[in-house]
Design an enzyme around this catalytic site. Sequence first.
Site, PDB file in Angstrom:
ATOM      1  N   TRP A 293      25.070 -40.734  -4.883  1.00  0.00           N
ATOM      2  CA  TRP A 293      23.665 -39.873  -5.087  1.00  0.00           C
ATOM      3  C   TRP A 293      22.626 -41.408  -5.428  1.00  0.00           C
ATOM      4  CZ3 TRP A 293      24.013 -35.623  -3.567  1.00  0.00           C
ATOM      5  CH2 TRP A 293      25.335 -34.528  -3.773  1.00  0.00           C
TER       6      TRP A 293
ATOM      7  N   GLU B 219       1.166  -1.496   0.101  1.00  0.00           N
ATOM      8  CA  GLU B 219      -0.028   0.242   0.123  1.00  0.00           C
ATOM      9  C   GLU B 219       0.785   1.316   0.445  1.00  0.00           C
ATOM     10  OE1 GLU B 219      -0.052  -2.464   1.924  1.00  0.00           O
ATOM     11  OE2 GLU B 219      -1.675  -3.101   2.586  1.00  0.00           O
TER      12      GLU B 219
END
Length: 362
Positions: free
Chosen positions: A166, A46
Amino acid sequence: MHRALQLAALGPATGPNPRVGCVLLDPQGRTGAEGHHRGAGTPHAEAAALADLAARGGSAAGWTAVVTLEPCTHTGRTGPCAQALVAAGVHRVVIADTDPNPTAAGGAQLLRAAGVDVETGVLAQRARSLNERWATAVGRGRPWVTWKFAATLDGRSAAADGTSRWITSAPARADVHRLRAEHDAVLVGTGTALADDPALTVRRPDGTDATGPQPLRVVAGLRELPADARLRDGRAELLHLRTRDPHRVLTTLAEREVRTVLLEGGPALAAAFARAGLVDEVVAYLAPALLGAGPAAVADLGVSGIAGALRLDLAPGEDAVARLGDDVRLTARPRARPAGERDPDPSHPPVVEEAARVHRDR
Ligand SMILES: NC(=O)c1ccc[n+]([C@@H]2O[C@H](COP(=O)([O-])OP(=O)(O)OC[C@H]3O[C@@H](n4cnc5c(N)ncnc54)[C@H](OP(=O)(O)O)[C@@H]3O)[C@@H](O)[C@H]2O)c1
């Protein structure tokens, strides 16, 4: 409001404040100024829109403000927005979502008391989903927790010899860095910190740290970290919380205005959070591989029979199940238990009670 929501989405997804957009309309309904919040310490939406109008030499007297979140009433790093709109002479305010933050709420009431015409609830659901994690965090006084793990199809998070790098492929690992960037803090237990020596930073595919703010790195547990641990390398802040109490971890983080935490394991810490009902979302990266032995993605949840399983529902949206290279990413949320249903094993605490309340609150 559609435009105000577009503006809100330009704001950062992390940080202590929500994403908010504001459009100022002249008495003929034409857009005269716009603003959005760019993060803590910068003007609220605002104030940004009023400043935009002032810079154009305009005045908001008799104008309408369209704002995605109820204007705040408190003075924090910036002044209260509801008062700023009244002072500017705005005659009507259209609001999407009400403010779940107890310290900032009451803006609509303040505006009405000042004689401003206020309408609320316009595209409220869209506004709420834009700030869902933030709204949950401030409404409940603890950060939103996303628990992420990588596992094989048989639910193993590491091999029998402890090796886990991984499990998933490069696209899934790149996606984890995107997920990290969406959270204020990344959390692991000392077990993972000592076993893997992770950096826990947001990195690009070439391994270099991404530009932009890095999440706070948090380790929970009593054991010390070695002096040469990667987590001590200064690339991002490190917070070692010498506790095994998940509530204590989140309370401490809430005091630092952390709104979102990515819990990256390991199995013991994840189980503690799940048992305490402190997981809001689960993101599982599943690799089409089998190990047959090795630790499970999550340790004992205290579930002795199938009826006690912690049931999850796929998250809303089409990307709740996504293919990333050869892997699958699954996003799910703890299911709210039907009202009145008792925990099947009274010797174990109900693990979804807390999560059920989150869903009801939404
Ligand atoms: N595949 C994946 O997604 C993934 C992710 C992370 C880790 N991992 C693997 O998991 C393994 C480590 O497993 P982990 O279970 O030891 O790791 P962890 O959950 O990260 O750490 C467990 C330790 O955290 C501390 N802690 C703090 N609060 C706790 C609580 N409420 N309950 C239990 N412990 C608490 C305890 O250490 P103190 O004695 O110091 O208090 C405990 O021994 C590694 O091999 C790692 O590679 C896999």
